[in-house]
Design a protein around this motif. Structure first.
Motif, mmCIF file in Angstrom:
data_model
loop_
_atom_site.group_PDB
_atom_site.id
_atom_site.type_symbol
_atom_site.label_atom_id
_atom_site.label_comp_id
_atom_site.label_asym_id
_atom_site.label_seq_id
_atom_site.Cartn_x
_atom_site.Cartn_y
_atom_site.Cartn_z
ATOM 1 N N ASP A 17 0.842 -1.200 0.000
ATOM 2 C CA ASP A 17 0.000 0.000 0.000
ATOM 3 C C ASP A 17 0.877 1.249 0.000
ATOM 4 O OD1 ASP A 17 -3.045 0.977 0.685
ATOM 5 O OD2 ASP A 17 -1.536 2.319 1.533
ATOM 6 N N THR A 18 0.572 2.170 -0.916
ATOM 7 C CA THR A 18 1.271 3.464 -0.964
ATOM 8 C C THR A 18 0.265 4.612 -1.031
ATOM 9 O OG1 THR A 18 1.467 3.288 -3.386
ATOM 10 C CG2 THR A 18 3.335 2.512 -2.070
ATOM 11 N N ALA A 19 -0.931 4.397 -0.501
ATOM 12 C CA ALA A 19 -1.981 5.406 -0.583
ATOM 13 C C ALA A 19 -1.865 6.476 0.492
ATOM 14 C CB ALA A 19 -3.359 4.745 -0.492
ATOM 15 N N THR A 20 -1.083 6.224 1.534
ATOM 16 C CA THR A 20 -0.898 7.210 2.599
ATOM 17 C C THR A 20 0.509 7.791 2.492
ATOM 18 O OG1 THR A 20 -0.012 5.682 4.260
ATOM 19 C CG2 THR A 20 -2.411 5.795 4.038
ATOM 20 N N SER A 21 0.926 8.519 3.506
ATOM 21 C CA SER A 21 2.273 9.084 3.504
ATOM 22 C C SER A 21 3.335 8.021 3.714
ATOM 23 C CB SER A 21 2.406 10.154 4.594
ATOM 24 O OG SER A 21 2.137 9.604 5.868
ATOM 25 N N ALA A 22 2.923 6.801 4.049
ATOM 26 C CA ALA A 22 3.858 5.703 4.294
ATOM 27 C C ALA A 22 3.796 4.661 3.190
ATOM 28 C CB ALA A 22 3.562 5.044 5.639
ATOM 29 N N VAL A 23 4.897 3.945 3.039
ATOM 30 C CA VAL A 23 4.941 2.765 2.170
ATOM 31 C C VAL A 23 4.807 1.551 3.074
ATOM 32 C CG1 VAL A 23 6.328 1.429 0.555
ATOM 33 C CG2 VAL A 23 6.415 3.919 0.500
ATOM 34 N N VAL A 24 3.785 0.751 2.834
ATOM 35 C CA VAL A 24 3.519 -0.429 3.653
ATOM 36 C C VAL A 24 3.645 -1.669 2.780
ATOM 37 C CG1 VAL A 24 1.821 -1.661 5.063
ATOM 38 C CG2 VAL A 24 1.914 0.850 5.117
ATOM 39 N N VAL A 43 7.127 -0.705 7.327
ATOM 40 C CA VAL A 43 6.378 0.546 7.142
ATOM 41 C C VAL A 43 7.383 1.683 7.183
ATOM 42 C CG1 VAL A 43 4.566 2.065 8.008
ATOM 43 C CG2 VAL A 43 4.327 -0.418 8.263
ATOM 44 N N VAL A 44 7.505 2.412 6.084
ATOM 45 C CA VAL A 44 8.481 3.495 5.986
ATOM 46 C C VAL A 44 7.773 4.750 5.479
ATOM 47 C CG1 VAL A 44 10.559 4.332 4.833
ATOM 48 C CG2 VAL A 44 10.420 1.941 5.572
ATOM 49 N N THR A 45 7.996 5.861 6.168
ATOM 50 C CA THR A 45 7.414 7.131 5.741
ATOM 51 C C THR A 45 8.415 7.865 4.862
ATOM 52 O OG1 THR A 45 6.170 7.269 7.805
ATOM 53 C CG2 THR A 45 6.358 9.284 6.507
ATOM 54 N N ASP A 46 8.094 7.971 3.573
ATOM 55 C CA ASP A 46 8.969 8.663 2.625
ATOM 56 C C ASP A 46 8.148 8.966 1.371
ATOM 57 O OD1 ASP A 46 10.929 9.656 0.956
ATOM 58 O OD2 ASP A 46 12.451 8.251 1.653
ATOM 59 N N GLN A 47 7.421 10.078 1.404
ATOM 60 C CA GLN A 47 6.500 10.399 0.328
ATOM 61 C C GLN A 47 7.195 10.655 -1.003
ATOM 62 O OE1 GLN A 47 3.456 13.308 1.250
ATOM 63 N NE2 GLN A 47 3.656 12.938 3.443
ATOM 64 N N ARG A 48 8.444 11.077 -0.970
ATOM 65 C CA ARG A 48 9.125 11.477 -2.197
ATOM 66 C C ARG A 48 9.866 10.331 -2.882
ATOM 67 N NH1 ARG A 48 9.021 16.926 -2.616
ATOM 68 N NH2 ARG A 48 8.567 18.130 -0.731
ATOM 69 N N ARG A 49 9.935 9.158 -2.233
ATOM 70 C CA ARG A 49 10.701 8.056 -2.808
ATOM 71 C C ARG A 49 9.908 6.754 -2.756
ATOM 72 N NH1 ARG A 49 14.625 6.922 0.580
ATOM 73 N NH2 ARG A 49 15.937 5.826 -0.929
ATOM 74 N N HIS A 50 8.595 6.860 -3.025
ATOM 75 C CA HIS A 50 7.741 5.685 -2.944
ATOM 76 C C HIS A 50 8.260 4.530 -3.798
ATOM 77 C CE1 HIS A 50 3.925 7.717 -1.218
ATOM 78 N NE2 HIS A 50 4.368 6.836 -0.363
ATOM 79 N N ALA A 51 8.597 4.815 -5.061
ATOM 80 C CA ALA A 51 8.991 3.753 -5.986
ATOM 81 C C ALA A 51 10.275 3.075 -5.529
ATOM 82 C CB ALA A 51 9.158 4.317 -7.391
ATOM 83 N N GLU A 52 11.285 3.863 -5.191
ATOM 84 C CA GLU A 52 12.564 3.313 -4.766
ATOM 85 C C GLU A 52 12.433 2.536 -3.467
ATOM 86 O OE1 GLU A 52 16.926 4.954 -3.274
ATOM 87 O OE2 GLU A 52 15.602 6.265 -4.424
ATOM 88 N N LEU A 188 0.760 8.821 12.956
ATOM 89 C CA LEU A 188 0.723 8.166 11.653
ATOM 90 C C LEU A 188 -0.314 7.062 11.682
ATOM 91 C CD1 LEU A 188 2.043 7.772 8.818
ATOM 92 C CD2 LEU A 188 3.574 6.119 9.907
ATOM 93 N N VAL A 189 -1.154 7.022 10.657
ATOM 94 C CA VAL A 189 -2.182 5.984 10.541
ATOM 95 C C VAL A 189 -2.051 5.329 9.173
ATOM 96 C CG1 VAL A 189 -4.650 5.505 10.444
ATOM 97 C CG2 VAL A 189 -3.760 7.116 12.129
ATOM 98 N N THR A 190 -1.837 4.031 9.160
ATOM 99 C CA THR A 190 -1.672 3.285 7.915
ATOM 100 C C THR A 190 -2.379 1.938 8.026
ATOM 101 O OG1 THR A 190 0.315 2.011 8.503
ATOM 102 C CG2 THR A 190 0.652 4.279 7.716
ATOM 103 N N PRO A 191 -2.627 1.294 6.904
ATOM 104 C CA PRO A 191 -3.060 -0.101 6.969
ATOM 105 C C PRO A 191 -1.873 -0.979 7.336
ATOM 106 C CG PRO A 191 -2.684 0.519 4.696
ATOM 107 C CD PRO A 191 -2.490 1.770 5.520
ATOM 108 N N THR A 192 -2.113 -2.231 7.604
ATOM 109 C CA THR A 192 -1.042 -3.203 7.829
ATOM 110 C C THR A 192 -1.147 -4.271 6.739
ATOM 111 O OG1 THR A 192 -2.383 -4.631 9.247
ATOM 112 C CG2 THR A 192 -1.156 -2.843 10.321
#
Length: 241
Positions: A17-24, A43-52, A188-192
């Motif tokens: 999941d990359t729909a929030t500010s985090a990559v899960v 779970v990593v918060t990095d909005q500018r490097r989602h793909a990498e 921070l709120v994300t799915p798991t």
């Protein structure tokens, strides 16, 4: 539709999941009774490097789980709602990986998965919120784990008025949003990985045919809007009749 899985054959799922500010992302085992066991998760918060970040995390969770990509039975992908750029990274990567492995990719609503991270209130409804940027939030309302309204996108203050008569028992989201509704929140709120897989569990267990992943943008991407604005600026100015 294929034959359901048996109790002796738990299936392995990669969740993204990359729909929030985090990559899960994570690898889980799904049992025939719908039980989910997380083998590895990042779970990593990095909005500018989602793909990498995403591709690296996928390698990490597979290695930690001790399995190869070929051992996976399905991929589950959060389809938003979320910002255009980040959301498409997760969906494109998840779909491409599933296609390369020859396994189905199932899309789920990210808000549904976030609701599933916390037990439902004993009574009343729950509002789930995520950051939509532009001073807006994505939202949905749940009753006993079932989505009864949304997903939508609105300014927080406008949404406060809209849900004033819904008898909310809980609001799940970041503190800067939930406090407007009179509820405590989190940083921070994300799915798991487990909650993403749980939303798709029925389809995964039944080996249901996978539909093309459909993103929940809920509004037009910035690139399209800017292009339209430029086109309009080239048109002759309107005159009064």
């Amino acid at each position: 539709m294929g034959e359901p899985m048996t109790a002796q054959t738990p299936i392995r799922v990669l969740a993204v999941d990359t729909a929030t500010s985090a990559v899960v992302t994570g690898v889980v085992e799904l049992n025939a009774d719908g039980g989910v066991t997380t083998l590895a998760e990042r779970v990593v918060t990095d909005q500018r490097r989602h793909a990498e970040v995403l591709t690296s995390l996928m390698r990490d969770v597979l290695a930690e789980a001790g399995i190869a990509g070929a051992d996976l039975d399905a991929v589950v992908v959060g389809c938003g709602p979320g910002p255009f750029t980040g959301l498409r990274v997760g969906m494109a990567t998840g779909a491409a990986y599933a296609d390369a492995l020859g396994v189905p990719a199932y899309g789920v609503c990210t808000l549904d998965a976030i609701d599933g991270t916390v037990p439902a209130p004993d009574t009343g409804a729950r509002l789930v919120l995520t950051d939509a940027r532009r001073r807006e939030v994505y939202w949905a309302i749940y009753d006993a784990g079932v989505r009864v309204s949304g997903p939508g996108v609105d300014a927080p203050d406008s949404l406060v008025a809209q849900v004033a008569d819904r008898g909310l028992s809980d609001v799940l989201g970041e503190s800067r949003f939930t406090e407007r509704f009179g509820f405590a929140g989190a940083d921070l709120v994300t799915p798991t990985a487990a909650s993403l897989t749980a939303v798709a569990a029925a389809d995964v267990l039944a080996k249901a045919p996978a539909e093309p992943l459909a993103p929940l943008y809920l509004r037009r991407p910035d690139a399209v809007e800017l292009k339209d604005q430029k086109r309009k600026s080239l048109l002759p100015a309107a005159t009064d009749d």
